[in-house]
Design a protein around this motif. Structure first.
Motif, PDB file in Angstrom:
ATOM      1  N   TRP A  54      -2.697   3.685   0.346  1.00  0.00           N
ATOM      2  CA  TRP A  54      -1.269   3.756   0.039  1.00  0.00           C
ATOM      3  C   TRP A  54      -0.806   5.197  -0.210  1.00  0.00           C
ATOM      4  CZ3 TRP A  54       1.308   0.061  -4.116  1.00  0.00           C
ATOM      5  CH2 TRP A  54       2.708   0.080  -3.938  1.00  0.00           C
ATOM      6  N   PRO A  55      -1.528   5.989  -1.054  1.00  0.00           N
ATOM      7  CA  PRO A  55      -1.090   7.384  -1.229  1.00  0.00           C
ATOM      8  C   PRO A  55      -1.106   8.178   0.074  1.00  0.00           C
ATOM      9  CG  PRO A  55      -2.675   6.757  -2.926  1.00  0.00           C
ATOM     10  CD  PRO A  55      -2.651   5.643  -1.929  1.00  0.00           C
ATOM     11  N   TRP A  56      -2.103   7.909   0.924  1.00  0.00           N
ATOM     12  CA  TRP A  56      -2.187   8.637   2.199  1.00  0.00           C
ATOM     13  C   TRP A  56      -0.992   8.307   3.078  1.00  0.00           C
ATOM     14  CZ3 TRP A  56      -3.333   6.626   7.243  1.00  0.00           C
ATOM     15  CH2 TRP A  56      -3.543   7.608   8.215  1.00  0.00           C
ATOM     16  N   MET A  57      -0.649   7.013   3.170  1.00  0.00           N
ATOM     17  CA  MET A  57       0.490   6.618   4.003  1.00  0.00           C
ATOM     18  C   MET A  57       1.802   7.097   3.403  1.00  0.00           C
ATOM     19  SD  MET A  57      -0.649   2.795   5.247  1.00  0.00           S
ATOM     20  CE  MET A  57       0.632   2.721   6.487  1.00  0.00           C
ATOM     21  N   ALA A  58       1.898   7.110   2.066  1.00  0.00           N
ATOM     22  CA  ALA A  58       3.110   7.624   1.422  1.00  0.00           C
ATOM     23  C   ALA A  58       3.286   9.108   1.706  1.00  0.00           C
ATOM     24  CB  ALA A  58       3.041   7.376  -0.080  1.00  0.00           C
ATOM     25  N   GLY A  59       2.163   9.839   1.805  1.00  0.00           N
ATOM     26  CA  GLY A  59       2.249  11.252   2.146  1.00  0.00           C
ATOM     27  C   GLY A  59       2.664  11.486   3.586  1.00  0.00           C
ATOM     28  N   LEU A  60       2.243  10.587   4.491  1.00  0.00           N
ATOM     29  CA  LEU A  60       2.612  10.724   5.898  1.00  0.00           C
ATOM     30  C   LEU A  60       4.085  10.439   6.131  1.00  0.00           C
ATOM     31  CD1 LEU A  60      -0.362   9.098   7.887  1.00  0.00           C
ATOM     32  CD2 LEU A  60       0.245  11.517   7.730  1.00  0.00           C
ATOM     33  N   TRP A  61       4.599   9.424   5.420  1.00  0.00           N
ATOM     34  CA  TRP A  61       6.007   9.037   5.591  1.00  0.00           C
ATOM     35  C   TRP A  61       6.706   9.058   4.230  1.00  0.00           C
ATOM     36  CZ3 TRP A  61       2.141   5.776   7.901  1.00  0.00           C
ATOM     37  CH2 TRP A  61       1.998   5.987   9.271  1.00  0.00           C
ATOM     38  N   PRO A  62       7.008  10.240   3.727  1.00  0.00           N
ATOM     39  CA  PRO A  62       7.558  10.360   2.363  1.00  0.00           C
ATOM     40  C   PRO A  62       8.925   9.710   2.178  1.00  0.00           C
ATOM     41  CG  PRO A  62       7.645  12.464   3.527  1.00  0.00           C
ATOM     42  CD  PRO A  62       6.832  11.547   4.376  1.00  0.00           C
ATOM     43  N   ASP A  63       9.665   9.481   3.248  1.00  0.00           N
ATOM     44  CA  ASP A  63      10.994   8.883   3.119  1.00  0.00           C
ATOM     45  C   ASP A  63      11.007   7.378   3.361  1.00  0.00           C
ATOM     46  OD1 ASP A  63      12.099  11.425   2.644  1.00  0.00           O
ATOM     47  OD2 ASP A  63      12.240  11.810   4.801  1.00  0.00           O
ATOM     48  N   SER A  64       9.848   6.790   3.535  1.00  0.00           N
ATOM     49  CA  SER A  64       9.768   5.364   3.845  1.00  0.00           C
ATOM     50  C   SER A  64       9.839   4.529   2.568  1.00  0.00           C
ATOM     51  CB  SER A  64       8.453   5.064   4.571  1.00  0.00           C
ATOM     52  OG  SER A  64       7.359   5.287   3.697  1.00  0.00           O
ATOM     53  N   PRO A  65      10.203   3.233   2.702  1.00  0.00           N
ATOM     54  CA  PRO A  65      10.174   2.333   1.533  1.00  0.00           C
ATOM     55  C   PRO A  65       8.775   2.239   0.925  1.00  0.00           C
ATOM     56  CG  PRO A  65      11.399   1.337   3.337  1.00  0.00           C
ATOM     57  CD  PRO A  65      10.766   2.577   3.891  1.00  0.00           C
ATOM     58  N   LEU A  66       7.735   2.370   1.770  1.00  0.00           N
ATOM     59  CA  LEU A  66       6.365   2.324   1.271  1.00  0.00           C
ATOM     60  C   LEU A  66       6.116   3.466   0.291  1.00  0.00           C
ATOM     61  CD1 LEU A  66       3.697   0.693   1.761  1.00  0.00           C
ATOM     62  CD2 LEU A  66       3.073   2.508   3.369  1.00  0.00           C
ATOM     63  N   ALA A  67       6.599   4.652   0.622  1.00  0.00           N
ATOM     64  CA  ALA A  67       6.433   5.809  -0.260  1.00  0.00           C
ATOM     65  C   ALA A  67       7.254   5.647  -1.526  1.00  0.00           C
ATOM     66  CB  ALA A  67       6.823   7.087   0.466  1.00  0.00           C
ATOM     67  N   ALA A  68       8.441   5.085  -1.397  1.00  0.00           N
ATOM     68  CA  ALA A  68       9.296   4.896  -2.570  1.00  0.00           C
ATOM     69  C   ALA A  68       8.696   3.904  -3.559  1.00  0.00           C
ATOM     70  CB  ALA A  68      10.679   4.426  -2.126  1.00  0.00           C
ATOM     71  N   ALA A  69       7.955   2.934  -3.052  1.00  0.00           N
ATOM     72  CA  ALA A  69       7.362   1.917  -3.922  1.00  0.00           C
ATOM     73  C   ALA A  69       6.124   2.415  -4.645  1.00  0.00           C
ATOM     74  CB  ALA A  69       7.014   0.676  -3.103  1.00  0.00           C
ATOM     75  N   TYR A  70       5.506   3.480  -4.130  1.00  0.00           N
ATOM     76  CA  TYR A  70       4.276   3.984  -4.755  1.00  0.00           C
ATOM     77  C   TYR A  70       4.615   4.824  -5.980  1.00  0.00           C
ATOM     78  CZ  TYR A  70      -0.113   6.444  -5.437  1.00  0.00           C
ATOM     79  OH  TYR A  70      -1.248   6.960  -5.981  1.00  0.00           O
ATOM     80  N   ASP A  71       3.942   4.573  -7.089  1.00  0.00           N
ATOM     81  CA  ASP A  71       4.212   5.275  -8.342  1.00  0.00           C
ATOM     82  C   ASP A  71       2.953   6.006  -8.812  1.00  0.00           C
ATOM     83  OD1 ASP A  71       5.068   6.199 -10.760  1.00  0.00           O
ATOM     84  OD2 ASP A  71       5.203   4.240 -11.739  1.00  0.00           O
ATOM     85  N   GLY A 113     -11.413  -3.936  -1.591  1.00  0.00           N
ATOM     86  CA  GLY A 113     -10.387  -3.631  -0.600  1.00  0.00           C
ATOM     87  C   GLY A 113      -9.086  -3.181  -1.232  1.00  0.00           C
ATOM     88  N   LEU A 114      -8.667  -3.855  -2.297  1.00  0.00           N
ATOM     89  CA  LEU A 114      -7.420  -3.492  -2.984  1.00  0.00           C
ATOM     90  C   LEU A 114      -7.540  -2.143  -3.679  1.00  0.00           C
ATOM     91  CD1 LEU A 114      -6.577  -7.024  -4.382  1.00  0.00           C
ATOM     92  CD2 LEU A 114      -5.132  -5.704  -2.818  1.00  0.00           C
ATOM     93  N   ASN A 115      -8.705  -1.852  -4.261  1.00  0.00           N
ATOM     94  CA  ASN A 115      -8.909  -0.532  -4.855  1.00  0.00           C
ATOM     95  C   ASN A 115      -8.789   0.571  -3.809  1.00  0.00           C
ATOM     96  OD1 ASN A 115      -9.907  -0.118  -7.859  1.00  0.00           O
ATOM     97  ND2 ASN A 115     -10.646  -2.132  -7.232  1.00  0.00           N
ATOM     98  N   LEU A 116      -9.409   0.347  -2.653  1.00  0.00           N
ATOM     99  CA  LEU A 116      -9.319   1.342  -1.584  1.00  0.00           C
ATOM    100  C   LEU A 116      -7.877   1.520  -1.109  1.00  0.00           C
ATOM    101  CD1 LEU A 116     -12.497   0.381   0.472  1.00  0.00           C
ATOM    102  CD2 LEU A 116     -12.177   2.422  -0.938  1.00  0.00           C
ATOM    103  N   TRP A 117      -7.134   0.423  -1.048  1.00  0.00           N
ATOM    104  CA  TRP A 117      -5.736   0.508  -0.622  1.00  0.00           C
ATOM    105  C   TRP A 117      -4.894   1.246  -1.649  1.00  0.00           C
ATOM    106  CZ3 TRP A 117      -2.052   0.800   2.670  1.00  0.00           C
ATOM    107  CH2 TRP A 117      -0.735   0.512   2.313  1.00  0.00           C
ATOM    108  N   PHE A 118      -4.994   0.855  -2.915  1.00  0.00           N
ATOM    109  CA  PHE A 118      -4.150   1.447  -3.942  1.00  0.00           C
ATOM    110  C   PHE A 118      -4.471   2.922  -4.199  1.00  0.00           C
ATOM    111  CE2 PHE A 118      -3.504  -2.997  -5.805  1.00  0.00           C
ATOM    112  CZ  PHE A 118      -2.203  -3.089  -5.324  1.00  0.00           C
ATOM    113  N   LEU A 119      -5.760   3.278  -4.128  1.00  0.00           N
ATOM    114  CA  LEU A 119      -6.146   4.640  -4.514  1.00  0.00           C
ATOM    115  C   LEU A 119      -6.261   5.599  -3.338  1.00  0.00           C
ATOM    116  CD1 LEU A 119      -8.853   3.866  -7.226  1.00  0.00           C
ATOM    117  CD2 LEU A 119      -6.391   4.145  -7.502  1.00  0.00           C
TER     118      LEU A 119
END
Length: 491
Positions: A170-187, A161-167
């Motif tokens: 999370w990248p998909w949601m960061a792409g949807l909301w690039p200005d969100s704190p979620l996107a800022a936290a993704y490296d 589950g964590l692998n699916l989330w991280f890979l």
């Protein structure tokens, strides 16, 4: 419940958790190989090769020692668990502290100067896995097989589950909301580090589930037991280490032995690591057989027809292994879809690795001679000899043959173990193995594979049709020759 039925049931549960767990982890291979380039996946292959070595070193053979001392009387029985747990805790704490203190020099030595955090996370994973070995051993000793399996499978589910989330998530949601704190936290630069991070969190979760097995230890009772416990357990490290050398050495040293640049060496390691995963069906079958076979060998040993039964088991084991070999190699066009396109240049090693693991399974069968005659030290020497052969052949062949040299080294090592074990078994515990029939099936399987390559690669015939016809022929011959009721009663 009958003791043998109870043993068989628990063996099935333990085997189920391990086999299902490895298969579920195998399903992550497409995720990794379609997400990362080969050189990035090479990092994963390398680190998890190291994990095999450290899994042996950081547990100190104390699982076996705990089982042995737990069944003694008096103070040693009471002190076995706290002594083993105390040694593991202190040793692994020191290991993690050393890695943290020297993380940058170690990262530079391993050629990852920009990712020293990989080493810290991986050290924590290794330490937590080593510490969990004793609680799992306690569950086995207390015959709590279902809790054992439940914790194992829960950890694996969390890791997936964590692998699916991280890979993916999370990248998909960061792409949807690039200005969100979620996107800022993704490296994105962390790359395969997210795989290690997912496994670290899953290991922490596992330890939380095992907390009940860590309570109630009388640490004072363990102090007098530490010295004899270590004296018994540490030799097990040698045997275990030899086995890991045979299985993992190639992926640990490949990038250092190849004659190319660092990036190309990592890319080649990634290709080999991914193609190695395609031999998983044979590996899983051998592991499942090991779980079920060892209790059977010991339980059957006192019967008058034991040796005939062992001969029969080996014959049918080889027949099924050759079937798996053909299933994967004749339908390799389907199995290769589990890995990304850039990894498929290494597909030619898959038949070699399948055959290598087949011979490992043959060795598991043949090893009955030293287990039933209490000549385990001689069995250890066989493993050490095979490890030495593995080291020598990898050093010799990798610079000229690349990862194909590693694959052939596997086959030579496991084939050598099977041959030496058979010769020693003839002297100390002779079993009437039907060598002619076993050899015929091996040669028949290889011949069918060669016919498939000839018709598909050189004549351009349809691979699905040719593969299905040849596999059907093998099944028909084996059913007629050896799976009739009269055949099943005699080797």
């Amino acid at each position: 419940m009958n003791p043998l039925k109870k043993l068989a049931t628990q063996t099935a549960v333990y085997g189920l958790s391990s086999i299902v767990g490895r298969f579920l982890n195998y399903l992550l291979v497409p995720l990794y190989t379609y997400t990362f380039k080969a050189e990035a996946y090479g990092v994963v292959s390398e680190f998890y090769a190291y994990a095999g070595f450290f899994a042996v070193l950081l547990t100190f053979g104390l699982e076996t020692g705990y089982f042995r001392f737990r069944n003694r009387e008096g103070a040693q029985a009471a002190g076995a668990y706290p002594a083993a747990l105390g040694v593991l805790g202190l040793a692994n704490l020191g290991f993690v502290a050393a890695v943290v203190a020297f993380r940058q020099p170690l990262a530079e030595a391993l050629r990852y100067p920009d990712h020293a955090e990989y080493l810290v996370w991986f050290a924590l994973i290794l330490a937590l896995d080593a510490l969990s070995a004793l609680p799992f051993a306690r569950l086995r000793a207390e015959e709590r097989a279902w809790r054992f399996a439940g914790v194992k499978l829960t950890e694996i589910a969390a890791a997936i589950g964590l692998n699916l989330w991280f890979l993916l998530g999370w990248p998909w949601m960061a792409g949807l909301w690039p200005d969100s704190p979620l996107a800022a936290a993704y490296d994105p630069a962390l790359g395969v580090g997210y795989i290690f991070l997912a496994n670290l969190i899953a290991s922490v979760f596992k330890m939380l589930l095992l907390l009940p097995q860590l309570r109630g230890c009388d640490w004072r009772a363990g102090l007098p037991v530490i010295r004899p416990l270590l004296a018994y357990s540490l030799p097990m490290v040698v045997i275990g280490f030899a086995g890991v050398v045979n299985e993992m050495l190639d992926r640990a040293i490949l990038k250092y032995m190849l004659p190319y640049g660092p990036d190309e060496n990592l890319r080649i390691l990634g290709v080999y690591g991914a193609c190695y995963k395609l031999s998983i069906l044979m590996t899983l079958f051998v592991q499942a057989f090991r779980y079920a076979g060892e209790p059977f060998f010991f339980a059957y040993a006192g019967r008058a027809d034991a040796k005939k039964a062992y001969a029969l088991v080996l014959k049918y084991f080889v027949i099924l292994c050759v079937f798996i070999f053909l299933l994967v190699t004749l339908y390799l066009d389907a199995f290769k879809l589990f890995i990304g396109p850039e990894y498929r240049e290494g597909l030619d090693v898959v038949p070699i690795l399948l055959m290598a693991n087949l011979f490992l399974g043959v060795y598991v069968n043949l090893s009955v001679w030293y287990k039933l005659t209490d000549r385990t030290l001689m069995g250890a020497w066989v493993s050490l000899g095979a490890a030495a052969l593995t080291v020598g052949l990898n050093i010799w062949w990798i610079p000229t043959l690349g990862y194909r040299g590693s694959a052939w080294a596997h086959l030579a090592s496991y084939g050598g173990m099977a041959l030496v074990s058979y010769l020693l078994g003839r002297r100390y515990y002779p079993v009437p193995y039907p060598l002619a029939r076993i050899g015929t099936y091996l040669l028949f399987g290889l011949a069918l594979y060669a016919v498939d390559r000839e018709f598909v690669q050189h004549c351009g015939w349809n691979p699905w049709g040719v593969g299905s016809a040849l596999l059907g022929l093998y099944l028909a011959v084996s059913l007629v020759a050896d799976f009739r009721p009269s055949r099943l009663r005699a080797p």
